[in-house]
Write a protein that holds these residues in place. Structure first.
Motif, PDB file in Angstrom:
ATOM      1  N   PRO A 111     -11.983   0.212   6.290  1.00 19.54           N
ATOM      2  CA  PRO A 111     -12.258  -0.981   7.399  1.00 19.54           C
ATOM      3  C   PRO A 111     -13.591  -0.586   8.031  1.00 19.54           C
TER       4      PRO A 111
ATOM      5  N   ILE B 217     -17.845  10.874  15.240  1.00 15.32           N
ATOM      6  CA  ILE B 217     -17.184  10.933  14.050  1.00 15.32           C
ATOM      7  C   ILE B 217     -18.134  11.202  12.789  1.00 15.32           C
TER       8      ILE B 217
ATOM      9  N   SER C 234     -18.258   3.032  -4.877  1.00 14.29           N
ATOM     10  CA  SER C 234     -17.807   1.884  -5.886  1.00 14.29           C
ATOM     11  C   SER C 234     -17.505   0.538  -5.095  1.00 14.29           C
TER      12      SER C 234
ATOM     13  N   ARG D  50      -5.357   8.627   8.937  1.00 14.20           N
ATOM     14  CA  ARG D  50      -4.225   8.144   8.052  1.00 14.20           C
ATOM     15  C   ARG D  50      -4.561   7.709   6.843  1.00 14.20           C
TER      16      ARG D  50
ATOM     17  N   GLN E 264     -23.365  11.364  -0.331  1.00 16.72           N
ATOM     18  CA  GLN E 264     -23.294  10.004  -0.533  1.00 16.72           C
ATOM     19  C   GLN E 264     -24.328   9.350   0.580  1.00 16.72           C
TER      20      GLN E 264
ATOM     21  N   TYR F 161     -21.755   0.667  -2.213  1.00 14.66           N
ATOM     22  CA  TYR F 161     -22.535   1.436  -0.684  1.00 14.66           C
ATOM     23  C   TYR F 161     -23.101   2.686  -1.267  1.00 14.66           C
TER      24      TYR F 161
ATOM     25  N   PHE G  44     -22.211   2.112   7.260  1.00 11.64           N
ATOM     26  CA  PHE G  44     -21.351   1.876   6.593  1.00 11.64           C
ATOM     27  C   PHE G  44     -20.043   1.924   7.272  1.00 11.64           C
ATOM     28  N   ILE G  45     -19.648   2.899   8.284  1.00 10.74           N
ATOM     29  CA  ILE G  45     -18.315   2.874   9.081  1.00 10.74           C
ATOM     30  C   ILE G  45     -18.251   1.787   9.959  1.00 10.74           C
TER      31      ILE G  45
ATOM     32  N   ARG H  33       0.842  -1.221  -0.010  1.00 11.59           N
ATOM     33  CA  ARG H  33       0.034  -0.046  -0.098  1.00 11.59           C
ATOM     34  C   ARG H  33       1.015   1.287  -0.212  1.00 11.59           C
TER      35      ARG H  33
ATOM     36  N   HIS I  28      -7.525   9.514   5.039  1.00 13.10           N
ATOM     37  CA  HIS I  28      -8.554  10.456   4.519  1.00 13.10           C
ATOM     38  C   HIS I  28      -7.797  11.694   4.602  1.00 13.10           C
TER      39      HIS I  28
ATOM     40  N   PHE J 191     -15.468  -0.359  11.708  1.00 15.85           N
ATOM     41  CA  PHE J 191     -15.068  -0.042  12.968  1.00 15.85           C
ATOM     42  C   PHE J 191     -16.046  -0.731  13.996  1.00 15.85           C
TER      43      PHE J 191
ATOM     44  N   PHE K 144      -5.522   7.880   0.765  1.00 21.66           N
ATOM     45  CA  PHE K 144      -5.582   6.711   0.122  1.00 21.66           C
ATOM     46  C   PHE K 144      -7.191   6.366   0.271  1.00 21.66           C
TER      47      PHE K 144
ATOM     48  N   SER L 233     -19.563  16.055   1.069  1.00 15.57           N
ATOM     49  CA  SER L 233     -19.729  14.897  -0.057  1.00 15.57           C
ATOM     50  C   SER L 233     -20.152  13.736   0.857  1.00 15.57           C
ATOM     51  N   THR L 234     -20.044  13.585   1.983  1.00 16.76           N
ATOM     52  CA  THR L 234     -20.643  12.336   2.653  1.00 16.76           C
ATOM     53  C   THR L 234     -22.105  12.613   3.025  1.00 16.76           C
TER      54      THR L 234
HETATM   55  C1  HEC Z   1      -7.132   2.004   5.533  1.00 17.34           C
HETATM   56  C2  HEC Z   1      -7.562   3.163   5.161  1.00 17.34           C
HETATM   57  C3  HEC Z   1      -8.853   3.893   5.531  1.00 17.34           C
HETATM   58  C4  HEC Z   1      -9.267   4.138   6.983  1.00 17.34           C
HETATM   59  C5  HEC Z   1      -8.284   3.901   8.244  1.00 17.34           C
HETATM   60  C6  HEC Z   1     -10.566   4.756   6.909  1.00 17.34           C
HETATM   61  N1  HEC Z   1     -10.918   4.627   5.933  1.00 17.34           N
HETATM   62 FE1  HEC Z   1     -12.672   5.415   5.141  1.00 17.34          FE
HETATM   63  N2  HEC Z   1     -12.292   5.068   3.204  1.00 17.34           N
HETATM   64  C7  HEC Z   1     -11.174   4.290   2.797  1.00 17.34           C
HETATM   65  C8  HEC Z   1     -11.363   4.123   1.315  1.00 17.34           C
HETATM   66  C9  HEC Z   1     -10.309   3.239   0.486  1.00 17.34           C
HETATM   67  C10 HEC Z   1     -12.758   4.219   0.853  1.00 17.34           C
HETATM   68  C11 HEC Z   1     -12.998   4.301  -0.436  1.00 17.34           C
HETATM   69  C12 HEC Z   1     -13.942   3.038  -0.524  1.00 17.34           C
HETATM   70  C13 HEC Z   1     -14.449   2.603  -2.059  1.00 17.34           C
HETATM   71  O1  HEC Z   1     -14.648   3.705  -2.729  1.00 17.34           O
HETATM   72  O2  HEC Z   1     -14.126   1.727  -2.389  1.00 17.34           O
HETATM   73  C14 HEC Z   1     -13.138   5.072   2.096  1.00 17.34           C
HETATM   74  C15 HEC Z   1     -14.406   5.632   1.927  1.00 17.34           C
HETATM   75  C16 HEC Z   1     -14.961   6.186   3.000  1.00 17.34           C
HETATM   76  C17 HEC Z   1     -16.398   6.774   3.360  1.00 17.34           C
HETATM   77  C18 HEC Z   1     -17.123   7.067   1.936  1.00 17.34           C
HETATM   78  C19 HEC Z   1     -16.881   8.156   1.041  1.00 17.34           C
HETATM   79  C20 HEC Z   1     -17.650   8.265  -0.066  1.00 17.34           C
HETATM   80  O3  HEC Z   1     -18.033   9.664  -0.248  1.00 17.34           O
HETATM   81  O4  HEC Z   1     -18.035   7.470  -0.633  1.00 17.34           O
HETATM   82  C21 HEC Z   1     -16.535   7.356   4.434  1.00 17.34           C
HETATM   83  C22 HEC Z   1     -17.639   8.287   4.858  1.00 17.34           C
HETATM   84  C23 HEC Z   1     -15.117   6.963   5.207  1.00 17.34           C
HETATM   85  N3  HEC Z   1     -14.588   6.263   4.671  1.00 17.34           N
HETATM   86  C24 HEC Z   1     -15.335   7.355   6.459  1.00 17.34           C
HETATM   87  C25 HEC Z   1     -14.305   6.935   7.322  1.00 17.34           C
HETATM   88  C26 HEC Z   1     -14.202   6.970   8.584  1.00 17.34           C
HETATM   89  C27 HEC Z   1     -15.206   7.669   9.756  1.00 17.34           C
HETATM   90  C28 HEC Z   1     -13.027   6.386   9.296  1.00 17.34           C
HETATM   91  C29 HEC Z   1     -12.266   6.356  10.652  1.00 17.34           C
HETATM   92  C30 HEC Z   1     -13.309   5.755  11.547  1.00 17.34           C
HETATM   93  C31 HEC Z   1     -12.311   5.783   7.930  1.00 17.34           C
HETATM   94  N4  HEC Z   1     -13.047   6.111   6.920  1.00 17.34           N
HETATM   95  C32 HEC Z   1     -11.052   5.371   7.995  1.00 17.34           C
HETATM   96  C33 HEC Z   1     -10.055   3.785   3.320  1.00 17.34           C
HETATM   97  C34 HEC Z   1     -10.046   4.278   4.879  1.00 17.34           C
END
Ligand code: HEC
Ligand code: HEC
Length: 494
Positions: A450, A487, A443, A369, A417, A438, A427-428, A171, A371, A452, A405, A413-414
């Motif tokens: 992940p 969050i 996508s 880490r 979505q 989703y 979702f989270i 990664r 976003h 949570f 990443f 944007s959320t």
């Molecule tokens: C290991 C990396 C990683 C971590 C840590 C992470 N995310 Fe994500 N997140 C992603 C990825 C990659 C996507 C896109 C998924 C896809 O499109 O397939 C995503 C997508 C999202 C989306 C959807 C956004 C959209 O508009 O489509 C939300 C909301 C989100 N994350 C919230 C969170 C929250 C809240 C946390 C912490 C509690 C978090 N993420 C932690 C990698 C991460």
């Protein structure tokens, strides 16, 4: 697996019972129907030698022959079912042995073979990687410490298949590709062995809660120290700024002279030491007021939650009825997720941001880490790149949630979505699964977002495991519902 074993055992017991009952029945009927045998008086042909007489034959000899066969039959009848009974145990033992060997080999790869331990720490507790940041054209930017997340909770947030994906392909250029699929050196079986090892080092719920809480507490302290207008906080900030300046002066001296070492007659070093002492003193003096300020801040967070719940109830009193706790929770969250909904809301959104940027366990529990660009390598920290003769930070400040990443979450944007705060919570909590879409247009990615909340692995990898084997592993969530709510409110107001 246990179910299968017990069916087999039941069958064994039934067969054993049938054999015994049948044998008993046979003996009983024989005793009952036994009669004196009718004698035979046929004359012997002249070419035949007279054999033993009936009396001799039907005496001890016959008893011995029959007794012998009965004994053999009994041995067979008893040992076969007994052997059968032991079979599931042998099977289980074999599986356990294989799994133990797999785990041991996985540990060997983790510690020595692939040296995951150098970056991810002993027992997967997390660590940092010193790596060179380069521009798109390959130009050196800075030497940075990149956070390598703890792996002792990785099975709480990712399925084993998703972990295999990361192991295969690596990664962001900092986590190497290990699997053949991504051009790495390890075989599929070795990757599975690593998973067996990771299962062993997962920490329990209590430890997770305390790590997250520790990170939140540190975040709250940092926030208050950075923003409080109280005298003790302002003094400490000034002292820290002075200390940074004196340290920089010493660094410049050291850079000019390779053999430089600080001593009591070098002004810059004396000033640096004094500045350091002042910071230490003011930090100690600030502990009391800081503790009080943190407690006040927590009270503000709770008050904000209570206000939102009251507003939701005022809107729809039926939410107060029994059994509608969940509806009330999400109605209140909808209010907390609306920008400028009420005065006093700010503390709650700060709480969400602190969770979003939780530094515990090398950022493992954070969202930043993935976003927030640069957060993983402390891009706003003062960096000293001796080799390049260059000082300074890569970024002036972070744009929280602006995407790296993981996707950008800013500009509402959320909200686009996910129609409701509740669906974003969902979702989270569950995360994104490989190939599944989703929200309104999310996508079908590769499962790198992940989950949570708590999770159950129902399709573990490895020999004798997998779908259909009935083997399941359960892992606690990284965050509680209450934390995920905060969050979500923070993200929906970005
Ligand atoms: C290991 C990396 C990683 C971590 C840590 C992470 N995310 Fe994500 N997140 C992603 C990825 C990659 C996507 C896109 C998924 C896809 O499109 O397939 C995503 C997508 C999202 C989306 C959807 C956004 C959209 O508009 O489509 C939300 C909301 C989100 N994350 C919230 C969170 C929250 C809240 C946390 C912490 C509690 C978090 N993420 C932690 C990698 C991460
Ligand atoms: C050179 C340092 C380095 C080595 C060696 C390394 N990793 Fe990583 N790994 C990282 C970094 C850094 C990340 C986080 C990448 C990011 O921030 O996007 C990571 C991410 C991961 C992740 C994703 C975790 C998550 O929750 O996002 C897993 C799983 C992982 N590594 C497992 C391993 C295993 C198993 C090994 C040994 C076979 C290994 N790593 C070896 C640096 C390393």
């Amino acid at each position: 697996m246990l179910l299968a074993a017990s069916t087999q055992r039941t069958i064994g017991f039934v067969i054993l019972a049938i054999v015994f009952l049948g044998g008993l029945l046979y003996i009983l009927t024989n005793i009952r129907s036994a009669r004196d045998e009718v004698g035979s008086e046929i004359e012997l042909a002249s070419n035949r030698r007279p054999y033993l007489s009936d009396e001799e034959l039907e005496g001890k000899k016959l008893d011995m022959a029959l007794g012998g066969s009965l004994l053999l039959l009994t041995i067979v009848a008893i040992t076969l079912p007994l052997y059968w009974l032991g079979e599931p145990g042998r099977h289980e033992g074999r599986d356990l042995d294989t799994w133990r060997i797999f785990g041991n080999r996985g540990e060997e790869i983790y510690v020595a073979g692939a040296q995951c331990v150098n970056c991810h720490g002993p027992d997967g507790a997390g660590g940092v990687v010193s790596t060179a940041l380069t521009s798109d054209t390959g130009e050196f930017i800075a030497q940075v410490n990149w956070k390598a997340p703890a792996l002792n909770t990785v099975l709480s947030r990712h399925t084993e298949d998703e972990v295999l994906h990361t192991l295969n392909y690596g990664r962001n250029g900092v986590m190497p590709a290990w699997g053949r699929a991504g051009g790495g050196p390890l075989t599929d079986q070795q990757l599975e062995e690593i998973i067996f090892y990771l299962r062993r080092v997962q920490i329990d719920e209590e430890q997770i809660r305390s790590e997250v809480a520790g990170g939140v507490d540190a975040g709250a302290r940092q926030l208050i120290l950075a923003t409080s207008t109280a005298g003790w906080a302002a003094d400490l900030r000034d002292a820290e700024a002075d200390k940074a300046e004196t340290a920089q002066a010493v660094r410049l001296l050291a850079r000019a002279d390779f053999d430089f070492s600080c001593s009591a007659d070098i002004d810059a070093c004396v000033a640096d030491e004094q500045a350091g002492q002042l910071v230490t003193e003011l930090t100690a003096a600030a502990q009391g007021p800081l503790d009080a300020a943190v407690a006040d801040w927590w009270a503000d967070v709770e008050a904000a939650k209570a206000t939102a719940a009251d507003m939701a109830l005022a809107d729809d009193p039926s939410l107060g009825e029994e059994g509608r706790e969940q509806d009330l929770r999400f109605a209140a969250l909808e209010i907390l997720s609306t920008p400028n909904a009420f005065s006093g809301q700010a503390a709650y959104l700060q709480y969400g941001e602190i969770l979003f940027t939780n530094t515990a366990a090398n950022g493992t529990y954070s969202c930043a880490r993935c976003h927030t660009y640069g957060w993983s390598f402390d891009a706003t920290a003062e960096m000293t790149v001796e080799a390049n003769g260059r000082d300074g930070a890569v970024l002036d400040e972070y744009v929280q949630g602006a995407g790296f990443f993981g996707r950008s979450l800013v500009g509402g944007s959320t909200v686009t979505q996910f129609e409701t705060a509740a669906s974003q919570v969902d979702f989270i909590t569950r995360g994104q699964s490989i190939g599944q879409t989703y929200g309104r247009g999310g996508s079908g990615g590769n499962g790198q977002m992940p989950g949570f909340g708590p999770t159950t692995e129902s399709s573990p990898v490895g020999p004798g495991m997998g779908g259909g084997s009935g083997i399941e592993f359960s892992y606690p969530g990284l965050l509680t519902d209450e934390q995920i709510d905060a969050i979500v409110a923070f993200e929906r107001t970005l």
